[in-house]
Structure formats: C-alpha cells, structure tokens
Design a protein around this motif. Structure first.
Motif, PDB file in Angstrom:
ATOM      1  N   UNK A  22       0.831  -1.206   0.000  1.00  0.00           N
ATOM      2  CA  UNK A  22       0.000   0.000   0.000  1.00  0.00           C
ATOM      3  C   UNK A  22       0.867   1.257   0.000  1.00  0.00           C
ATOM      4  N   UNK A  23       2.012   1.192   0.665  1.00  0.00           N
ATOM      5  CA  UNK A  23       2.941   2.319   0.612  1.00  0.00           C
ATOM      6  C   UNK A  23       3.462   2.504  -0.814  1.00  0.00           C
ATOM      7  N   UNK A  24       3.786   1.403  -1.470  1.00  0.00           N
ATOM      8  CA  UNK A  24       4.253   1.461  -2.854  1.00  0.00           C
ATOM      9  C   UNK A  24       3.184   2.038  -3.772  1.00  0.00           C
ATOM     10  N   UNK A  25       1.930   1.688  -3.519  1.00  0.00           N
ATOM     11  CA  UNK A  25       0.822   2.179  -4.341  1.00  0.00           C
ATOM     12  C   UNK A  25       0.450   3.625  -4.014  1.00  0.00           C
ATOM     13  N   UNK A  26       0.929   4.137  -2.876  1.00  0.00           N
ATOM     14  CA  UNK A  26       0.636   5.514  -2.494  1.00  0.00           C
ATOM     15  C   UNK A  26      -0.709   5.706  -1.836  1.00  0.00           C
ATOM     16  N   UNK A  27      -1.279   4.639  -1.259  1.00  0.00           N
ATOM     17  CA  UNK A  27      -2.601   4.768  -0.649  1.00  0.00           C
ATOM     18  C   UNK A  27      -2.591   4.500   0.847  1.00  0.00           C
ATOM     19  N   UNK A  28      -1.437   4.191   1.442  1.00  0.00           N
ATOM     20  CA  UNK A  28      -1.376   3.847   2.855  1.00  0.00           C
ATOM     21  C   UNK A  28      -1.531   5.089   3.726  1.00  0.00           C
ATOM     22  N   UNK A  29      -1.959   4.873   4.972  1.00  0.00           N
ATOM     23  CA  UNK A  29      -2.009   5.970   5.938  1.00  0.00           C
ATOM     24  C   UNK A  29      -0.600   6.496   6.186  1.00  0.00           C
ATOM     25  N   UNK A  30      -0.500   7.797   6.392  1.00  0.00           N
ATOM     26  CA  UNK A  30       0.801   8.416   6.624  1.00  0.00           C
ATOM     27  C   UNK A  30       1.271   8.278   8.063  1.00  0.00           C
ATOM     28  N   UNK A  31       0.361   7.921   8.961  1.00  0.00           N
ATOM     29  CA  UNK A  31       0.712   7.809  10.372  1.00  0.00           C
ATOM     30  C   UNK A  31      -0.276   6.889  11.066  1.00  0.00           C
ATOM     31  N   UNK A  32       0.101   6.455  12.265  1.00  0.00           N
ATOM     32  CA  UNK A  32      -0.831   5.649  13.059  1.00  0.00           C
ATOM     33  C   UNK A  32      -2.078   6.458  13.405  1.00  0.00           C
ATOM     34  N   UNK A  33      -1.908   7.749  13.592  1.00  0.00           N
ATOM     35  CA  UNK A  33      -3.051   8.603  13.897  1.00  0.00           C
ATOM     36  C   UNK A  33      -4.047   8.640  12.752  1.00  0.00           C
ATOM     37  N   UNK A  34      -3.540   8.774  11.529  1.00  0.00           N
ATOM     38  CA  UNK A  34      -4.442   8.778  10.372  1.00  0.00           C
ATOM     39  C   UNK A  34      -5.116   7.416  10.212  1.00  0.00           C
ATOM     40  N   UNK A  35      -4.367   6.346  10.469  1.00  0.00           N
ATOM     41  CA  UNK A  35      -4.958   5.002  10.356  1.00  0.00           C
ATOM     42  C   UNK A  35      -6.076   4.833  11.385  1.00  0.00           C
ATOM     43  N   UNK A  36      -5.845   5.240  12.610  1.00  0.00           N
ATOM     44  CA  UNK A  36      -6.872   5.115  13.649  1.00  0.00           C
ATOM     45  C   UNK A  36      -8.102   5.947  13.308  1.00  0.00           C
ATOM     46  N   UNK A  37      -7.887   7.139  12.770  1.00  0.00           N
ATOM     47  CA  UNK A  37      -9.020   7.991  12.384  1.00  0.00           C
ATOM     48  C   UNK A  37      -9.839   7.326  11.279  1.00  0.00           C
ATOM     49  N   UNK A  38      -9.138   6.737  10.301  1.00  0.00           N
ATOM     50  CA  UNK A  38      -9.840   6.054   9.214  1.00  0.00           C
ATOM     51  C   UNK A  38     -10.636   4.860   9.739  1.00  0.00           C
ATOM     52  N   UNK A  39     -10.090   4.150  10.709  1.00  0.00           N
ATOM     53  CA  UNK A  39     -10.807   3.019  11.284  1.00  0.00           C
ATOM     54  C   UNK A  39     -12.053   3.469  12.045  1.00  0.00           C
ATOM     55  N   UNK A  40     -11.979   4.611  12.726  1.00  0.00           N
ATOM     56  CA  UNK A  40     -13.158   5.163  13.396  1.00  0.00           C
ATOM     57  C   UNK A  40     -14.250   5.494  12.378  1.00  0.00           C
TER      58      UNK A  40
END
Length: 460
Positions: A22-40
C-alpha cells in the motif's frame, strides 16, 4: 489533528494495517493517527454502502459485476441494518456461541468481499482467528477438504528440470510423512503441453498404483489444461492463478468466461469419487499492483487486501476444491516482514472463510523478505488454530525450483500433533491400511522396507 477522507476507497486504504504494498501504491495511511481515524470512520459506515458505492466501477470491471449481480439479498437481510463496527461485534458474539458456526457459514452468499475486507481492518489477530475457527466450509473430490479437526496438505514435489525421478522421490518423501491429502501438485519448470502431460501421467500412475485417495494437479495455465483434457490426458484438478480485478485477470490471460469453460471441462470428466469440485485457485496480496491493475474509481488505488478479498468472489463462483493465498511469495515489496506476512495470512483466511471457501494458505516467504522459518512456525500454528483447511508442504521447506521458503512435511506433522488435527478421512484410512499411521491419524516411524511404497524406489 483533523483528517479528511474524500471517499470510501480512501477510508478503506487508510484503515488498513501497515503493509509495504500500500505504501508502494501511495494509498497507505501516513501515520498511526491517520490510520486510527480512518478506522473510526470505517466503523460507522453502513454495510449497505458497499452495495451502492463500489470501489471499481461496475461498467468497467467484470469482477465488480459478478460481485453485485450474484449478491444474495435474502442472506444479507439479517445484517442489512448494521454498520461495519456493529458487524464486527456481531461476528465475535456469534462465533462465541456453541451453535454460531452454522449461522456464520450461511452468511456467505449475502456478503461482498468489500464488506469482509472492511470488517477485517477493525479486528485484532485474535478476532480473526476466533471468527475463522467457528466457520466450516467443505469441498470434495477424492478426499474431503475443510472438515473440523482436520488439516490437509498439498504435497509440492517441484523439480528444477521436471525430472520424473526427482518428482517421484519428493512424492515418496511426502507420502511417507503423511502429506498429500489435499493434492499432489507440481509447478512445472516448463509450460510446454508435452512436459505437463508427462507429469500428469506420472502422478496418475503413482496414484493408481498405490490406490492413493487424493487428487493430482500440474499448475499450468488453464488453456493448456483445457487442451490436455481434449487429448484425453488424465486431469484431476484444473488450476489457475486469479486476481480481484478484470485487468489483473487479463494479465494472467484469463476471464470469467474462460474459467467457466475450464470448470465445465473438468467437471465433465467426473473423475472424483466423493465429490466433483475440480478447480484449484491460487491468489496473493499484491497481485493487482504487480500487474499495474489496482486502480478504482477516479483512478485511485485500491488497497491490496481489499483486492485480495475480491479475488475470493471469483473463486467461489466456480465451487473450487482448493483455494490458497501464497501469502509471502510475491515478495517484500508487498509484504515487507514477518509481522505483515502473519497479518496478511490471518486476514486472507478470515475473508475466504466468511465468503464461503475452504481456505488454504501457503505459509511462505522469499529470501529477501525480513522473515525466517521461526516466523513461519508461528504463522502455521495460528492458522491451524484458526481452522485453516490446508497448507502447502515441500521437501525440507525449501522449494528449489521456485526459489522460496515454505513449510516442510515435518512442519505439518508438528502442527497436527500439537493441536490434535488429522488428515482428510479418506487419506487417513489409506495411511492406516499401509501401517503409516495409527488409529488417531498420527504418522508412525515405519521403516520403508515394511511399506508397499518401497516399490516406488525402484522407479527412481
């Protein structure tokens, strides 16, 4: 910190646990904070959104059309009021009930791959294991795959030059250690129809000579298999690698129409004895990205785990005997280290089980990944606890033809003994008849000289 997610495709990607693809594709979260927000955000999205807001346009992709057109609204109705987060809670509650497994299994026609991928992103590893363990789906040809308390194995006797003696020696090694009840399956070094036919005749001769209740397969392209069926070559299973987008399947040289033709050709042979599931599919996270076929609405990348789940919709349309994800085979560009490989293996098994498949896993890694055999010991133990239908085993855990590390025959013995698991019942009876296993299905330290399989040595 405020985060904005323009659409469902972005939320799904950002909510995914970390992985290099996902990092290679350019779609991964930039941080754990962004990932947690997306999961919420993802937790509050209704399941019905996945029926109306597709990630890959319906008019552009036959896999999307298959998913939407085959969706069973009646099976989905009991869940239709839930959000993704509520669905997670419902799955865990249901899996914990004594009778919950049948209810979970019955859901499969009403679930889309995007729904199960979404809920998996909200689950810990133990959640994935607990729910998967409760679900049973079976398939059958000459053996029955996926029964509770059973762990089957693919015996993979690959050889760098397709030398019949080398293949036969590896088959003998695996059979003596109780492996091969899912399939004896060879990846050919050459895709020439002549070489593939020679291997099919060899495997069929061994199977018939020793009356082994299993199935054979040479993992060539589906068009080659269709050709060989027409020539009367003994084909048991029809193999094909598949993906979660029409474009990626096109890169493999297949379409849904071609897979349907192959399925019909295989079933028409009626070579099975306890069932007629004839298809064998392999998948793997990162397939679509590696084929540059991973883009969805507005040209945005779809995360690789969601695309992998879409692959299972293709597989279940053809009632396969076997489906396995080659979880670490595609390389560290897509799953960088053991943590990512382990997570992906549990996700894939969970999503396949929820979508109705007796799911298997090639517990494996390439030599340039940040992983080793200790990590594979952990993953196979977790998958066996989660009710995985089958794993792949190779001589010494080292596939000298494909150049990657998998499980050994001894690894299968370890996990069966540890968790009280047994081979497929038809194969277990055969092992006992040859005095290779005891009444509990455990392989015995039987000397080669006392086994009828000793005759196979003379062919080497």
């Amino acid at each position: 910190m405020n985060y904005t997610f323009p659409g469902l495709i972005d939320v799904m990607a950002k909510a995914s646990p970390p992985r290099s693809g996902d990092e290679l594709a350019g779609c991964a979260a930039d941080s754990d904070g962004e990932r947690a927000a997306a999961q919420w955000v993802l937790a509050d999205i209704p399941l019905t959104a996945f029926l109306n807001d597709v990630l890959i346009p319906y008019e552009d992709d036959e896999v999307t059309r298959l998913i939407i057109d085959s969706h069973d609204a009646t099976a989905f109705e009991p869940l239709s009021h839930l959000t993704v987060g509520e669905f997670r809670d419902w799955l865990l509650d249901t899996a914990a009930r004594e009778d919950g497994g049948a209810e979970l299994a019955a859901l499969a026609p009403g679930l889309t791959p995007e729904m199960v991928a979404a809920v998996s992103k909200l689950m810990r590893n133990q959640d994935l294991i607990a729910v998967s363990r409760a679900i049973t789906h079976t398939s059958a040809f000459r053996t029955t795959i996926g029964l509770p308390g059973r762990l089957s194995t693919r015996l993979q006797p690959n050889h760098p030059t397709d030398d019949p003696r080398g293949v036969a020696a590896a088959v003998l090694d695996g059979l003596l250690l109780g492996c091969g009840d899912a399939v004896i399956g060879v990846n050919p070094a050459s895709d020439s129809p002549r070489h593939v036919a020679e291997l099919l005749y060899l495997l069929d001769e061994i199977r018939q000579r020793y009356r082994i209740p299993t199935q054979s397969c040479v993992l060539t392209h589906v068009t080659t298999t269709i050709e060989l069926i027409g020539e009367g070559v003994p084909v048991d299973l029809v193999f094909q690698s598949i993906a979660g987008t029409e474009a990626a399947n096109r890169a493999f040289g297949v379409s849904l129409e071609l897979l349907a033709e192959a399925h019909d050709a295989g079933r028409a042979l009626r070579r099975g004895t306890v069932g007629n599931n004839v298809m064998y599919f392999e998948t793997g996270q990162g397939t679509e990205l590696s084929a540059d076929s991973h883009l969805g609405v507005d040209g945005k990348p779809v995360d690789q785990q969601t695309l992998e789940a879409r692959t299972y919709a293709v597989a279940r349309a053809f009632e396969p005997l076997l489906v396995n994800t080659v979880v670490g085979f595609i390389g560290p560009e897509y799953l960088y280290d053991a943590k990512q490989i382990t997570r992906a293996g549990l996700e894939d098994h969970f999503c396949g089980a929820l979508l109705g498949l007796p799911m298997g896993v090639d517990v494996c890694y390439t030599n340039h990944a940040v992983a080793d055999q200790d990590d594979m010991d952990v993953l196979v133990t977790l998958l066996a606890a989660a009710g995985c239908a089958f794993v792949i085993t190779v001589p010494g855990a080292d596939d000298v033809m494909l150049g990657y590390q998998s499980l050994s025959f001894h690894d299968a013995l370890y996990v069966r003994r540890l968790l009280g698991l047994r081979p497929a019942p038809e194969f277990e009876r055969w092992l006992r008849e040859l005095a290779l296993a005891d009444e509990r299905g455990r392989v015995l330290p039987t000397a080669l000289d006392s086994s009828p399989l000793r005759e196979l040595v003379s062919t080497l």
